[in-house]
Scaffold this motif. Sequence first.
Motif, mmCIF file in Angstrom:
data_model
loop_
_atom_site.group_PDB
_atom_site.id
_atom_site.type_symbol
_atom_site.label_atom_id
_atom_site.label_comp_id
_atom_site.label_asym_id
_atom_site.label_seq_id
_atom_site.Cartn_x
_atom_site.Cartn_y
_atom_site.Cartn_z
ATOM 1 N N THR A 8 0.795 -1.101 0.124
ATOM 2 C CA THR A 8 -0.035 0.008 -0.262
ATOM 3 C C THR A 8 0.868 1.219 -0.044
ATOM 4 N N ALA A 9 0.334 2.540 -0.399
ATOM 5 C CA ALA A 9 0.925 3.753 -0.298
ATOM 6 C C ALA A 9 1.649 3.933 1.293
ATOM 7 N N ASP A 69 1.081 8.339 -3.109
ATOM 8 C CA ASP A 69 -0.048 7.752 -3.569
ATOM 9 C C ASP A 69 -0.556 7.952 -5.020
ATOM 10 N N SER A 70 -0.366 9.155 -5.294
ATOM 11 C CA SER A 70 -0.534 9.635 -6.918
ATOM 12 C C SER A 70 0.293 9.063 -7.877
ATOM 13 N N SER A 101 -0.802 5.034 -7.990
ATOM 14 C CA SER A 101 -2.279 4.596 -8.260
ATOM 15 C C SER A 101 -2.517 4.104 -9.442
ATOM 16 N N SER A 102 -1.504 4.782 -10.511
ATOM 17 C CA SER A 102 -1.781 4.323 -12.053
ATOM 18 C C SER A 102 -1.030 2.852 -12.156
#
Length: 192
Positions: A51-52, A72-73, A76-77
């Motif tokens: 996880t982030a 996170d950004s 996420s991709s």
Amino acid sequence: MEDGDQAKGWKRSLSRSSNSNSFKLRSPSLNSVRLRRIFDMFDKSNDGMLTADELSQALSILGLEADPSEIDSMISSYVKPGNQGLTFEDFEALHQSLNKAFFADANDDAPADEEDSQESDLSEAFKVFDEDGDGFISAKELQVVLGKLGFPEGREIDRVELMISSVDRNHDGRVDFFEFKDMMRNVMVRSG
């Protein structure tokens, strides 16, 4: 934002970065073993997902401070729909993207001599197995790494001890770098 732009932004946000080639190995199989070990160490919940938050904690421990929203950004991709984090395959894809962004020019600095390159790769592979950094691979260290990689030998210390003894020329119950190097060269010659 494009992946390359995200990586560049993330690179700037890290308070300490290194242009060391140790982040990148020239041998894809060694790189995969090393990445698996890193993924497993970062995956504190042992759920097969990174996880982030876990990545942020790991980076912080390493002294690489990054804004959690940027992490996170960035990831996420790479997270597949329905997942709460990165699978190992996602983590590998993220690593490849960062490798390109951080080390696009690293190939220009790669050792010209293939033997030096091979020695460097072998040294990196040895470090993956030498978990305590004492310069030797014990049966227990080998068992831990094999277990993390999902090999059945990871559950059977007798088989691991047999593997060690088959390459342990000085019979001290451990494999030093020279024994490891000989073993790997024999494997490469047989498979090549």
